[in-house]
Design a protein around this motif. Structure first.
Motif, PDB file in Angstrom:
ATOM      1  N   UNK A  49       0.834  -1.216   0.000  1.00 26.13           N
ATOM      2  CA  UNK A  49       0.000   0.000   0.000  1.00 26.13           C
ATOM      3  C   UNK A  49       0.861   1.256   0.000  1.00 26.13           C
ATOM      4  N   UNK A  50       1.945   1.257   0.766  1.00 25.70           N
ATOM      5  CA  UNK A  50       2.851   2.424   0.797  1.00 25.70           C
ATOM      6  C   UNK A  50       3.519   2.593  -0.561  1.00 25.70           C
ATOM      7  N   UNK A  51       4.000   1.507  -1.163  1.00 26.80           N
ATOM      8  CA  UNK A  51       4.649   1.587  -2.479  1.00 26.80           C
ATOM      9  C   UNK A  51       3.658   2.065  -3.536  1.00 26.80           C
ATOM     10  N   UNK A  87      -4.425   5.921 -15.945  1.00 28.25           N
ATOM     11  CA  UNK A  87      -4.453   4.465 -15.832  1.00 28.25           C
ATOM     12  C   UNK A  87      -3.872   4.022 -14.490  1.00 28.25           C
ATOM     13  N   UNK A  88      -2.768   4.638 -14.087  1.00 25.27           N
ATOM     14  CA  UNK A  88      -2.125   4.286 -12.821  1.00 25.27           C
ATOM     15  C   UNK A  88      -3.071   4.525 -11.651  1.00 25.27           C
ATOM     16  N   UNK A  94      -7.737  -0.610  -8.036  1.00 23.46           N
ATOM     17  CA  UNK A  94      -8.065  -2.034  -8.193  1.00 23.46           C
ATOM     18  C   UNK A  94      -7.122  -2.911  -7.377  1.00 23.46           C
ATOM     19  N   UNK A  95      -5.839  -2.567  -7.397  1.00 25.97           N
ATOM     20  CA  UNK A  95      -4.863  -3.352  -6.626  1.00 25.97           C
ATOM     21  C   UNK A  95      -5.170  -3.245  -5.143  1.00 25.97           C
ATOM     22  N   UNK A 101      -3.496  -7.101  -9.895  1.00 30.63           N
ATOM     23  CA  UNK A 101      -2.131  -7.207  -9.373  1.00 30.63           C
ATOM     24  C   UNK A 101      -1.337  -5.970  -9.808  1.00 30.63           C
ATOM     25  N   UNK A 102      -0.260  -5.670  -9.110  1.00 33.69           N
ATOM     26  CA  UNK A 102       0.517  -4.471  -9.437  1.00 33.69           C
ATOM     27  C   UNK A 102       1.491  -4.646 -10.604  1.00 33.69           C
TER      28      UNK A 102
END
Length: 123
Positions: A49-51, A87-88, A94-95, A101-102
């Protein structure tokens, strides 16, 4: 004066120590490495989550920069960067909901890093 302009004016008198592309590449490299590591560990959601949040901040800064009329990049490139930022943002949500998935985010960042390196080689 907006925050970006204030930051630029605050540092305008100091000589840059590294080229902007190098700074951008390094930011992408640090965040992408953390994002990739957190994604592959699969057991430490807070680190992921932090990344993800840091990655989203980077893309938000890029979107703000290319939205600025004074940005000197070609319009088509500015539009593509803005699209990738959008998009990001969508994919990050969603991730965080565990609905994706990331890996796509990592791949996008790696592609940008390759582009930044290719630009350095062209000089």
């Amino acid at each position: 004066m907006n925050a970006l302009q204030m930051a630029r004016s605050a540092y305008a008198t100091s000589a840059p120590t590294r080229p902007p592309r190098t700074v951008e590449y390094d930011a992408f490299a640090r965040i992408t490495e953390r994002l990739s590591r957190a994604a592959t560990s699969g057991t430490h959601f807070p680190a992921l989550a932090v990344a993800l949040t840091d990655n989203l901040r980077l893309w938000t800064l890029l979107a703000a920069d290319v939205a600025n009329r004074e940005n000197s990049l070609p319009d088509s490139l500015r539009a593509r960067i803005f699209y990738l930022a959008d998009f990001t943002r969508t994919h990050t949500r969603k991730v965080l909901r565990n609905a994706a998935t990331p890996e796509a985010l990592v791949e996008i960042n790696l592609a940008v890093m390759r582009g930044l390196r290719a630009g350095d080689d062209a000089r």
